[in-house]
Motif scaffolding. Structure first.
Motif, PDB file in Angstrom:
ATOM      1  N   ASP A  51      -1.596  -0.150  -2.858  1.00 15.14           N
ATOM      2  CA  ASP A  51      -1.055  -0.827  -4.035  1.00 15.14           C
ATOM      3  C   ASP A  51      -0.797  -2.304  -3.771  1.00 15.14           C
ATOM      4  O   ASP A  51      -1.039  -3.147  -4.638  1.00 15.14           O
ATOM      5  CB  ASP A  51       0.222  -0.134  -4.510  1.00 15.14           C
ATOM      6  CG  ASP A  51      -0.053   1.248  -5.088  1.00 15.14           C
ATOM      7  OD1 ASP A  51      -1.221   1.548  -5.422  1.00 15.14           O
ATOM      8  OD2 ASP A  51       0.907   2.035  -5.201  1.00 15.14           O
ATOM      9  N   ARG A  52      -0.324  -2.643  -2.567  1.00 12.72           N
ATOM     10  CA  ARG A  52      -0.095  -4.060  -2.225  1.00 12.72           C
ATOM     11  C   ARG A  52      -1.411  -4.829  -2.219  1.00 12.72           C
ATOM     12  O   ARG A  52      -1.496  -5.928  -2.771  1.00 12.72           O
ATOM     13  CB  ARG A  52       0.584  -4.194  -0.858  1.00 12.72           C
ATOM     14  CG  ARG A  52       2.049  -3.876  -0.849  1.00 12.72           C
ATOM     15  CD  ARG A  52       2.730  -4.289   0.454  1.00 12.72           C
ATOM     16  NE  ARG A  52       2.085  -3.782   1.662  1.00 12.72           N
ATOM     17  CZ  ARG A  52       2.302  -2.583   2.207  1.00 12.72           C
ATOM     18  NH1 ARG A  52       3.151  -1.747   1.631  1.00 12.72           N
ATOM     19  NH2 ARG A  52       1.674  -2.225   3.316  1.00 12.72           N
ATOM     20  N   VAL A  53      -2.431  -4.262  -1.604  1.00 14.75           N
ATOM     21  CA  VAL A  53      -3.733  -4.930  -1.538  1.00 14.75           C
ATOM     22  C   VAL A  53      -4.318  -5.078  -2.938  1.00 14.75           C
ATOM     23  O   VAL A  53      -4.854  -6.138  -3.295  1.00 14.75           O
ATOM     24  CB  VAL A  53      -4.693  -4.169  -0.596  1.00 14.75           C
ATOM     25  CG1 VAL A  53      -6.110  -4.726  -0.677  1.00 14.75           C
ATOM     26  CG2 VAL A  53      -4.178  -4.222   0.837  1.00 14.75           C
ATOM     27  N   LEU A  54      -4.190  -4.056  -3.760  1.00 15.28           N
ATOM     28  CA  LEU A  54      -4.685  -4.131  -5.135  1.00 15.28           C
ATOM     29  C   LEU A  54      -3.941  -5.215  -5.908  1.00 15.28           C
ATOM     30  O   LEU A  54      -4.558  -5.985  -6.657  1.00 15.28           O
ATOM     31  CB  LEU A  54      -4.543  -2.775  -5.831  1.00 15.28           C
ATOM     32  CG  LEU A  54      -5.039  -2.719  -7.271  1.00 15.28           C
ATOM     33  CD1 LEU A  54      -6.534  -3.025  -7.349  1.00 15.28           C
ATOM     34  CD2 LEU A  54      -4.734  -1.352  -7.876  1.00 15.28           C
ATOM     35  N   THR A  55      -2.642  -5.304  -5.730  1.00 15.36           N
ATOM     36  CA  THR A  55      -1.850  -6.324  -6.415  1.00 15.36           C
ATOM     37  C   THR A  55      -2.314  -7.729  -6.027  1.00 15.36           C
ATOM     38  O   THR A  55      -2.458  -8.606  -6.884  1.00 15.36           O
ATOM     39  CB  THR A  55      -0.348  -6.138  -6.111  1.00 15.36           C
ATOM     40  OG1 THR A  55       0.046  -4.855  -6.613  1.00 15.36           O
ATOM     41  CG2 THR A  55       0.494  -7.219  -6.758  1.00 15.36           C
ATOM     42  N   VAL A  56      -2.573  -7.944  -4.747  1.00 11.56           N
ATOM     43  CA  VAL A  56      -3.064  -9.252  -4.289  1.00 11.56           C
ATOM     44  C   VAL A  56      -4.415  -9.557  -4.946  1.00 11.56           C
ATOM     45  O   VAL A  56      -4.648 -10.668  -5.429  1.00 11.56           O
ATOM     46  CB  VAL A  56      -3.166  -9.292  -2.747  1.00 11.56           C
ATOM     47  CG1 VAL A  56      -3.916 -10.535  -2.280  1.00 11.56           C
ATOM     48  CG2 VAL A  56      -1.786  -9.223  -2.117  1.00 11.56           C
ATOM     49  N   ALA A  57      -5.305  -8.579  -4.986  1.00  8.96           N
ATOM     50  CA  ALA A  57      -6.621  -8.778  -5.590  1.00  8.96           C
ATOM     51  C   ALA A  57      -6.497  -9.081  -7.083  1.00  8.96           C
ATOM     52  O   ALA A  57      -7.168  -9.980  -7.601  1.00  8.96           O
ATOM     53  CB  ALA A  57      -7.494  -7.551  -5.372  1.00  8.96           C
ATOM     54  N   LEU A  58      -5.615  -8.361  -7.763  1.00  5.90           N
ATOM     55  CA  LEU A  58      -5.436  -8.592  -9.198  1.00  5.90           C
ATOM     56  C   LEU A  58      -4.812  -9.957  -9.467  1.00  5.90           C
ATOM     57  O   LEU A  58      -5.077 -10.564 -10.506  1.00  5.90           O
ATOM     58  CB  LEU A  58      -4.619  -7.469  -9.829  1.00  5.90           C
ATOM     59  CG  LEU A  58      -5.341  -6.116  -9.883  1.00  5.90           C
ATOM     60  CD1 LEU A  58      -4.445  -5.051 -10.493  1.00  5.90           C
ATOM     61  CD2 LEU A  58      -6.662  -6.221 -10.644  1.00  5.90           C
ATOM     62  N   ASP A  59      -4.009 -10.456  -8.537  1.00  4.57           N
ATOM     63  CA  ASP A  59      -3.492 -11.813  -8.672  1.00  4.57           C
ATOM     64  C   ASP A  59      -4.640 -12.812  -8.720  1.00  4.57           C
ATOM     65  O   ASP A  59      -4.564 -13.836  -9.404  1.00  4.57           O
ATOM     66  CB  ASP A  59      -2.553 -12.166  -7.513  1.00  4.57           C
ATOM     67  CG  ASP A  59      -1.183 -11.526  -7.654  1.00  4.57           C
ATOM     68  OD1 ASP A  59      -0.866 -11.003  -8.740  1.00  4.57           O
ATOM     69  OD2 ASP A  59      -0.431 -11.538  -6.655  1.00  4.57           O
ATOM     70  N   VAL A 118     -12.485  -3.664  -7.644  1.00  2.00           N
ATOM     71  CA  VAL A 118     -11.446  -2.645  -7.468  1.00  2.00           C
ATOM     72  C   VAL A 118     -12.000  -1.434  -6.727  1.00  2.00           C
ATOM     73  O   VAL A 118     -11.358  -0.896  -5.813  1.00  2.00           O
ATOM     74  CB  VAL A 118     -10.819  -2.249  -8.824  1.00  2.00           C
ATOM     75  CG1 VAL A 118      -9.861  -1.076  -8.664  1.00  2.00           C
ATOM     76  CG2 VAL A 118     -10.096  -3.448  -9.438  1.00  2.00           C
ATOM     77  N   ALA A 119     -13.206  -1.011  -7.070  1.00  2.74           N
ATOM     78  CA  ALA A 119     -13.817   0.128  -6.378  1.00  2.74           C
ATOM     79  C   ALA A 119     -14.038  -0.197  -4.898  1.00  2.74           C
ATOM     80  O   ALA A 119     -13.835   0.654  -4.030  1.00  2.74           O
ATOM     81  CB  ALA A 119     -15.129   0.524  -7.044  1.00  2.74           C
ATOM     82  N   GLY A 120     -14.450  -1.426  -4.609  1.00  6.81           N
ATOM     83  CA  GLY A 120     -14.642  -1.828  -3.216  1.00  6.81           C
ATOM     84  C   GLY A 120     -13.349  -1.797  -2.431  1.00  6.81           C
ATOM     85  O   GLY A 120     -13.301  -1.321  -1.294  1.00  6.81           O
ATOM     86  N   ILE A 121     -12.288  -2.272  -3.048  1.00  7.48           N
ATOM     87  CA  ILE A 121     -10.973  -2.267  -2.387  1.00  7.48           C
ATOM     88  C   ILE A 121     -10.533  -0.839  -2.106  1.00  7.48           C
ATOM     89  O   ILE A 121     -10.079  -0.514  -1.015  1.00  7.48           O
ATOM     90  CB  ILE A 121      -9.927  -3.004  -3.243  1.00  7.48           C
ATOM     91  CG1 ILE A 121     -10.221  -4.507  -3.235  1.00  7.48           C
ATOM     92  CG2 ILE A 121      -8.505  -2.713  -2.757  1.00  7.48           C
ATOM     93  CD1 ILE A 121      -9.433  -5.283  -4.261  1.00  7.48           C
TER      94      ILE A 121
END
Length: 192
Positions: A178-186, A163-166
């Motif tokens: 927020d979209r990129v974080l959501t994809v990563a959390l998926d 998450v910190a890297g993103i």
């Protein structure tokens, strides 16, 4: 025998003045510094921070004798808020609690990035903040793993680094972040 780590809530409470007017000024300075550091990085003007807080530069220096003291205080206050969020979301369903906390962690990384070069990874404050953050968020991740909501082939440190890297990337706007974080959390979510 090793020393007990400092409690971040104890650090924050011990630094905050007890008189109401002084406490208001202290809180206003922390908020102004957080905002200024997010906008201008660690080189933000102390005079600008005092002006934003609606106080004189002397009041800033009475509360924060050095720039480093201000950095550490803002950082500790951010981590204390992050720890409070972990308590606030703990009653939610495991995945919702974890993602709510991680979204607040994203906000924290903005402040951390702004003052990172001013903090020593071995300082007592930095270590206390790190320990407090892991103690607050780690159980949320473990709970999501036990509920079958989060992958078990990673640990909490892996998650925070991802998450910190993103969030260290520059985005067009908060919506894109927020979209990129959501994809990563998926990708963190366990397959159902």
């Amino acid at each position: 025998m090793t020393a007990q780590p400092l409690s971040i809530s104890g650090i924050v409470a011990s630094q905050r003045p007890h008189r109401k007017d002084a406490a208001r000024n202290y809180d206003a300075l922390l908020a102004a510094a957080r905002e200024a550091f997010a906008e201008n990085g660690a080189e933000a003007s102390l005079e600008d921070i005092a002006r934003r807080a609606g106080v004189g530069i002397g009041t800033l220096y009475r509360n924060f004798p050095t720039r480093r003291h201000l950095f550490e205080s803002v950082y500790a206050d951010e981590v204390a808020a992050l720890c409070r969020v972990a308590q606030d979301v703990a009653a939610q369903e495991p995945w919702a609690a974890l993602t709510s906390w991680l979204r607040r962690f994203v906000d924290y990384t903005v402040t951390k990035r702004a003052i990172r070069e001013a903090l020593n990874n071995e300082s007592e404050i930095f270590l206390a903040c790190r320990d407090s953050m892991y103690q607050a968020g780690g159980p949320l991740f473990e709970r999501a793993q036990k509920a079958g909501e989060a992958r078990t082939d990673m640990d909490f440190d892996d998650l925070l680094r991802m998450v910190a890297g993103i969030t260290s990337t520059i985005f067009l706007d908060d919506a894109q972040r927020d979209r990129v974080l959501t994809v990563a959390l998926d990708g963190v979510r366990a397959p159902h």
